[in-house]
Design a protein around this motif. Structure first.
Motif, PDB file in Angstrom:
ATOM      1  N   GLY A   1       6.452  15.831  61.681  1.00 11.01           N
ATOM      2  CA  GLY A   1       6.923  16.783  62.675  1.00 11.01           C
ATOM      3  C   GLY A   1       8.426  16.970  62.721  1.00 11.01           C
ATOM      4  O   GLY A   1       8.921  17.721  63.568  1.00 11.01           O
ATOM      5  N   PHE A   2       9.158  16.320  61.848  1.00  6.33           N
ATOM      6  CA  PHE A   2      10.610  16.463  61.859  1.00  6.33           C
ATOM      7  C   PHE A   2      11.012  17.887  61.453  1.00  6.33           C
ATOM      8  O   PHE A   2      10.430  18.482  60.540  1.00  6.33           O
ATOM      9  CB  PHE A   2      11.271  15.462  60.920  1.00  6.33           C
ATOM     10  CG  PHE A   2      11.160  14.034  61.387  1.00  6.33           C
ATOM     11  CD1 PHE A   2      11.328  13.705  62.724  1.00  6.33           C
ATOM     12  CD2 PHE A   2      10.875  13.017  60.487  1.00  6.33           C
ATOM     13  CE1 PHE A   2      11.225  12.402  63.154  1.00  6.33           C
ATOM     14  CE2 PHE A   2      10.774  11.701  60.905  1.00  6.33           C
ATOM     15  CZ  PHE A   2      10.941  11.397  62.259  1.00  6.33           C
ATOM     16  N   GLU A   3      12.022  18.402  62.128  1.00  7.62           N
ATOM     17  CA  GLU A   3      12.517  19.741  61.812  1.00  7.62           C
ATOM     18  C   GLU A   3      13.258  19.740  60.470  1.00  7.62           C
ATOM     19  O   GLU A   3      13.855  18.729  60.064  1.00  7.62           O
ATOM     20  CB  GLU A   3      13.457  20.220  62.914  1.00  7.62           C
ATOM     21  CG  GLU A   3      12.806  20.366  64.284  1.00  7.62           C
ATOM     22  CD  GLU A   3      11.815  21.534  64.319  1.00  7.62           C
ATOM     23  OE1 GLU A   3      11.973  22.441  63.472  1.00  7.62           O
ATOM     24  OE2 GLU A   3      10.914  21.522  65.175  1.00  7.62           O
ATOM     25  N   ASP A   4      13.229  20.898  59.797  1.00 10.78           N
ATOM     26  CA  ASP A   4      13.916  21.015  58.502  1.00 10.78           C
ATOM     27  C   ASP A   4      15.410  20.780  58.636  1.00 10.78           C
ATOM     28  O   ASP A   4      16.032  20.181  57.755  1.00 10.78           O
ATOM     29  CB  ASP A   4      13.656  22.397  57.901  1.00 10.78           C
ATOM     30  CG  ASP A   4      12.211  22.591  57.484  1.00 10.78           C
ATOM     31  OD1 ASP A   4      11.510  21.580  57.305  1.00 10.78           O
ATOM     32  OD2 ASP A   4      11.780  23.749  57.337  1.00 10.78           O
ATOM     33  N   ASP A   5      15.986  21.250  59.733  1.00  7.97           N
ATOM     34  CA  ASP A   5      17.419  21.083  59.916  1.00  7.97           C
ATOM     35  C   ASP A   5      17.790  19.607  60.035  1.00  7.97           C
ATOM     36  O   ASP A   5      18.800  19.151  59.485  1.00  7.97           O
ATOM     37  CB  ASP A   5      17.859  21.840  61.176  1.00  7.97           C
ATOM     38  CG  ASP A   5      19.364  21.961  61.275  1.00  7.97           C
ATOM     39  OD1 ASP A   5      19.951  22.725  60.496  1.00  7.97           O
ATOM     40  OD2 ASP A   5      19.957  21.268  62.133  1.00  7.97           O
ATOM     41  N   GLU A   6      16.961  18.838  60.717  1.00  6.44           N
ATOM     42  CA  GLU A   6      17.220  17.407  60.854  1.00  6.44           C
ATOM     43  C   GLU A   6      17.078  16.703  59.507  1.00  6.44           C
ATOM     44  O   GLU A   6      17.852  15.785  59.185  1.00  6.44           O
ATOM     45  CB  GLU A   6      16.254  16.802  61.862  1.00  6.44           C
ATOM     46  CG  GLU A   6      16.489  15.321  62.137  1.00  6.44           C
ATOM     47  CD  GLU A   6      15.537  14.768  63.170  1.00  6.44           C
ATOM     48  OE1 GLU A   6      15.719  13.605  63.572  1.00  6.44           O
ATOM     49  OE2 GLU A   6      14.603  15.498  63.567  1.00  6.44           O
TER      50      GLU A   6
END
Length: 868
Positions: free
Chosen positions: A742-747
Motif C-alpha cells: 500500500g505504499f505510495e509511489d512518491d514515498e
C-alpha cells in the motif's frame, strides 16, 4: 602586499593561431586529445582515471616522424566512429577512421587515406544519427526534428572541408565494407553524382598568390537538409624560381647552368601573411535519388570586410518554434582579436551573422538569406573561446570564456595551487548580450601556468555540465576541467518549476543513451550533501517513471553511479562516506538480484534446466543465498529481543552475546530497503524461488557422471548449511509483501533516492524483523557460525573451500570466480569485472539477453578492457 600579474599581447597570441590542438568529449564520456609532439591520440575516461591510446594506422606505425600530431579529432554521435587528420611533414596528410568495439577503449582502424599537401582537412562534421531530445522546465521531453540531410543508405557519413575549398563526403554504404567518397567545389556552383567523375574546376587564383582555407565551420539545422559552410582563407605568395637575365648579367666566371639558391623559398612568417578579409559562404545539399547520392553546391555572397585575426568560427542553430519549420534560424558566430600593431592589449570583437530560411514556391523552395550582422566589442578582457549552444536546445545562448588582462597574485607566504584567470558567461543569440539569468563561473587554472600559457581550446561535456580545456604547450598534454555556468536560483524560481535543472539534464542524457558521468560528477562531490543528492535523484526517478516506466534497473544504475563515485572522492574518515558506500552496494545488489532472475529464466525451459550450465546456476544460487543470509542476520541483529521472552536467541548465545546490545541498530540502514521496496522484495522472492526449484530439480535427478553428482552435493550443501528454511522464509516474505503493497509511489521514490526505508516503512520492517528473530525457519547457529571460519586444513569440505573463495574476485554477471583464462572487462560505473561469454574453454552461443550484458554491465555501465 598583494602583487598583480599584468599580461601582454604575447600571452594571448596563441588564441589566433590555427590549427589549434584538438579536444573531443564523446557521448560515452571519453576525452580525446592529441599528443603534444607525436601523431598519437590520447584518451581518458571521465571521471575515472582510465587512460589509453588509440592504435595508429599503418603509415604512422611505419614512419611516425613523417606526420604531425592530429589537428582534427571528432567522434560520431553514437560513439561508434572516430575520425582524425594528421598533417604530413613535407608529405601528404593522413586521414584515419576508427571503429569502436563493445568496450569503450577497444578501437580498431577501419580505413585510412591521404590528402595532398595544401589540401588537408580543416573541419569535419557527422551526418545522420538519432534525433535529439530536449526537455522543458516542467520535465516534458520533446523529440526534435531531424538535423541536416538524411542518410538512408550510409553509416557513418562524414563531411570534410579541405584547404583547397572542397567538401568531401566520406561514407560506408550499408552491407559494404569499403569506404567511398566524392566531393564538390565550395567556390562555385556545381553538382556531383556518386561514383561519377567531378568536373568542377576551381576559379583561378591570383598570378602571384594562392588562397588556402585555414578555418571553416559547418552548420546544419533542424528540419532542413541544408549544409551551410563558412570559410576563412589566407593568401600565400607564390615564389618564382625562374632566374631573369638581369640576375646573371655580370661576368663573374660562374656557370650559368647553376641552380638558384632555394634555401629561402618562404622567408615570410605564417602570421605575417595576408588574411583574406572575406568569409566565403556556400550552401550544400546532399540528396539520394533512390540509386545514388547527389552532392550540389550553391555559393552565397561572401561576408565582406570581416575583421582580421579570426579567433573562433562556429554555427549555432536552434530548433523551430512550436514545430514551425519555417521559423528555423542559423547563426554564424565569429570572434576576432585585434593586436593593434602589437603596441597594447588586444581588442576582442564578436560578430553574429543571422541566416533565416524563406520558403518559396519556385524551383528553390527554401532559400537561406543573410540578415543584418550584430557586432559587439569587449572593452575588458580577451575572448578566448566560443562554444554553442546552451544547456538545452531551447536556450538561445552560447558559452564564451573571457580572460582577464591582470590577475591579483596571493602573498608568497600563502601557497595557492589554483587561481582564477577569467570567467565563463552565456551570451544571448543574436544580440550577443550577457544573459543574467545564468550564473558567472570563474575559470580556474593551476597557479604555475600563470604567465606561461593560457588554454587555447575548449570542449563542453555531453551533458552541458563541465568544460575541458587544453593548453598549447608542446611539452605536455595537460587538461583542465571547469564547471559551466548554471541557471541562477532566482531564474529557476521564476520559471515556476520545482525540478532541479540537474535532474532534467540527467533525464535527457538517459533517454538520449548518453553517459551521465559528467552530470553525476556534481552529485559525487563532497560539497553536495546527501540530502541534495537524494532530492535530485527523486526528481529523476519521478520523470523516468512518467516517461520510461518499469525500468527499475535503470534507476538503480544512476544510484550506483552517483554514490559510488562519491565514495571515491570522500575522505575515509567522513561518516557520509560509509553511508554512501552502503547505499551504492545495496543498489548494486538489487540490480544483481534482477540479473540472476534473468539468467535463471534464460537457462530454464519449463521445468527443465540446461545441464551444461549447472555450475553457473550454482554460482548464482550461492550468491543469492549469501545475500539473503546477510539480510536475515541484519534483521536478527536489529530485532528487539526484549519483546520476546521466548526468543531462541537468548538460550542460544547466552547472556554475554553481543547480539543483546544490538537492539539500538537503526532500521533506516540501506540494506533493509531490500525488504520494504515492493519491486526489490518481489525480485528477492523470485530469486529465492529459483534456488528452491533448482534444488528440487537436482534432487530428483539420478547423477550419471561424477561431475553431476558433485554439483548436486554442492548445491544441497549450500542450502543445508545456510541456516535458512527456504519455504519458511518465503512465507515471512509473502506476509511482508502484502503489508508493504500500500505504499505510495512518491514515498517509494524518495526511499530509493536516499536508499533508506521511510518512517512508515520502518513500522512494517520492525514487525518482520522481530518475526524473523523468533521464526523456527532460521537456524541462528548455522547463520552466525560457519565451519570454514573455524576449520583450516585438510578437513575442509568442498563447500567450505567455495565459501572461503568469496574473498576473491567475482564475476559481476555470472557471480562465479574470475578464472583469468581470457581478457576480461571492467565496468567504469561500478568497478565490477566480468569474463562472461569470453572463456575459450566454454564454447557456446550467447542468447539475446547475454548479448545485452556483453554491451553493458548489469548496472548499465560501459565496459573497458582489463589489461592482460
Amino acid at each position: 602586499m598583494d602583487a598583480t600579474w599584468n599580461s601582454g599581447w604575447w600571452d594571448f597570441h596563441p588564441l589566433s593561431e590555427h590549427p589549434r590542438k584538438p579536444v573531443e568529449w564523446s557521448n560515452s564520456s571519453v576525452i580525446l586529445t592529441a599528443h603534444a609532439l607525436r601523431p598519437v591520440i590520447l584518451a581518458r575516461h571521465f571521471s575515472s582515471s582510465r587512460q589509453f591510446k588509440l592504435p595508429s594506422p599503418t603509415p604512422i606505425t611505419s614512419n611516425a616522424n613523417a606526420y604531425d600530431p592530429p589537428t582534427i579529432i571528432t567522434c560520431s554521435l553514437d560513439d561508434r566512429w572516430l575520425y582524425a587528420f594528421f598533417p604530413g611533414r613535407g608529405e601528404d596528410g593522413l586521414c584515419c577512421l576508427w571503429y569502436r568495439g563493445v568496450e569503450l577503449d577497444n578501437w580498431n582502424v577501419k580505413e585510412w587515406w591521404l590528402f595532398a599537401q595544401s589540401a588537408g582537412a580543416v573541419a569535419a562534421h557527422w551526418l545522420g544519427g538519432s534525433r535529439e531530445w530536449d526537455i522543458d522546465p516542467t520535465g516534458v521531453p520533446t523529440r526534435l526534428p531531424p538535423r541536416g540531410p538524411l542518410t538512408p543508405v550510409s553509416n557513418p557519413t562524414l563531411i570534410l572541408v579541405t584547404q583547397d575549398h572542397r567538401l568531401f563526403v566520406c561514407y560506408l554504404r550499408y552491407y559494404k565494407n569499403t569506404l567511398h567518397m566524392f566531393s564538390c567545389s565550395l567556390l562555385q556552383s556545381s553538382v556531383t553524382v556518386e561514383q561519377q567523375q567531378d568536373n568542377s574546376q576551381h576559379p583561378l587564383d591570383e598570378v602571384d598568390s594562392v588562397r588556402i582555407c585555414t578555418n571553416a565551420a559547418i552548420g546544419t539545422t533542424y528540419g532542413d537538409s541544408t549544409i551551410l559552410v563558412a570559410m576563412r582563407s589566407q593568401i600565400f605568395p607564390v615564389v618564382s624560381f625562374s632566374p631573369t637575365p638581369d640576375q646573371f648579367s655580370l661576368e663573374l666566371g660562374l656557370s650559368l647552368d647553376m641552380e638558384p639558391d632555394q634555401t629561402e623559398v618562404y622567408p615570410i612568417a605564417c602570421e605575417d601573411l595576408a588574411e583574406d578579409s572575406n568569409i566565403e559562404m556556400a550552401e550544400v545539399q546532399l540528396q539520394f535519388n533512390g540509386t545514388r547520392m547527389i552532392l550540389s553546391c550553391k555559393t552565397h555572397p561572401a561576408i565582406e570586410k570581416a575583421p582580421k585575426r579570426l579567433n573562433n568560427l562556429c554555427f549555432v542553430c536552434n530548433p523551430p518554434l512550436n514545430g514551425n519549420l519555417s521559423s528555423s534560424t542559423m547563426h554564424l558566430v565569429a570572434s576576432f582579436v585585434d593586436y593593434k600593431d602589437y603596441t597594447s592589449f588586444p581588442l576582442s570583437t564578436m560578430k553574429c551573422y543571422p541566416f533565416t530560411r524563406t520558403d518559396t514556391t519556385g524551383r528553390e523552395k527554401r532559400i537561406w538569406t543573410l540578415q543584418q550582422e550584430i557586432t559587439r566589442e569587449f572593452e575588458s578582457g580577451v575572448v578566448a573561446q566560443v562554444v554553442g549552444p546552451g544547456p538545452t536546445c531551447a536556450d538561445h545562448v552560447i558559452y564564451v570564456s573571457i580572460y582577464d588582462t591582470s590577475i591579483p597574485q596571493p602573498p608568497q607566504k600563502i601557497k595557492q595551487t589554483e587561481i582564477s584567470v577569467g570567467h565563463l558567461k552565456l551570451l544571448k543569440i543574436p544580440d550577443l548580450t550577457y544573459d543574467d539569468t545564468w550564473e558567472t563561473f570563474p575559470i580556474i587554472l593551476p597557479a604555475h601556468t600563470i604567465g606561461r600559457e593560457v588554454p587555447i581550446n575548449f570542449v563542453v561535456s555531453p551533458g552541458r555540465n563541465l568544460l575541458c580545456s587544453v593548453f598549447p604547450s608542446p611539452w605536455s598534454s595537460q587538461m583542465s576541467i571547469q564547471k559551466l555556468p548554471r541557471l541562477s536560483s532566482t531564474a529557476n524560481l521564476a520559471s515556476g518549476s520545482k525540478i532541479p535543472p540537474l535532474a532534467l539534464y540527467i533525464v535527457i542524457a538517459i533517454i538520449s543513451n548518453r553517459s551521465t558521468d559528467d552530470l553525476t560528477h556534481t552529485l559525487s562531490q563532497p560539497s553536495t550533501s546527501l540530502t541534495e543528492v537524494a532530492e535530485v535523484l527523486y526528481h529523476v526517478y519521478t520523470l523516468l517513471d512518467r516517461h520510461m516506466p518499469e525500468d527499475f534497473a535503470l534507476q538503480l544504475g544512476i544510484t550506483v553511479e552517483s554514490y559510488r563515485f562519491r565514495v571515491l572522492r570522500t575522505s575515509s574518515n567522513v561518516p557520509d562516506r560509509q553511508r554512501a558506500d552502503a547505499i551504492w552496494r545495496t543498489a548494486h545488489d538489487m540490480i544483481s538480484v534482477a540479473t540472476c532472475n534473468a539468467v535463471f529464466g534464460d537457462c530454464t525451459n519449463g521445468q527443465e534446466y540446461q545441464i551444461d550450465l549447472v555450475w553457473q546456476m550454482i554460482d548464482l544460487s550461492s550468491w543469492i543465498l549469501n545475500l539473503i543470509e546477510t539480510l536475515v542476520k541484519e534483521c536478527i541483529l536489529s530485532s528487539d529481543f526484549a519483546d520476546s521472552s521466548e526468543s531462541s536467541g537468548d538460550d542460544l548465545f547466552g547472556s554475554d552475546s553481543p547480539i543483546k546490545d544490538t537492539n539500538l541498530r537503526s532500521l533506516d540502514y540501506p540494506v533493509f530497503l531490500h525488504l520494504v521496496h515492493p519491486k526489490a522484495l518481489h525480485n528477492l522472492r523470485i530469486a529465492l524461488g529459483h534456488v528452491n526449484q533448482f534444488r528440487k530439480y537436482l534432487t530428483g535427478l539420478t547423477p550419471s557422471t561424477e561431475n553431476s553428482q558433485l554439483s548436486k552435493e554442492v548445491l544441497l550443501d549450500l542450502v543445508e548449511y545456510s541456516g535458512i528454511d527456504i519455504q519458511g522464509l518465503d512465507e515471512i516474505f509473502e506476509k511482508l509483501e502484502t503489508s508493504i503493497s500500500g505504499f505510495e509511489d512518491d514515498e517509494l521514490r524518495r526511499a530509493m533516492a536516499s536508499c533508506q526505508p521511510s518512517l512508515s516503512m520502518q513500522i512494517s520492517l520492525r514487525e518482520v524483523v522481530n518475526s524473523m528473530s523468533r521464526s523456527p525457519a532460521l537456524d541462528k547457529a548455522r547463520l552466525f557460525i560457519k565451519s570454514f571460519e573455524m576449520v583450516d586444513g585438510e578437513g575442509q569440505t568442498l563447500l567450505d573451500r567455495r565459501q572461503k573463495d568469496k574473498i576473491k574476485d567475482k564475476d559481476v554477471v555470472s557471480k562465479g570466480l574470475l578464472l583469468h583464462r581470457a581478457q576480461g572487462m571492467d565496468c567504469v560505473r561500478c568497478g565490477g569485472k566480468s569474463e562472461y561469454g569470453r572463456d575459450p574453454m566454454v564454447p557456446r552461443t550467447l542468447s539475446n539477453w547475454e548479448k545485452s550484458w556483453a554491451r553493458k554491465c548489469v548496472c548499465g555501465g560501459l565496459w573497458s578492457m582489463i589489461p592482460s
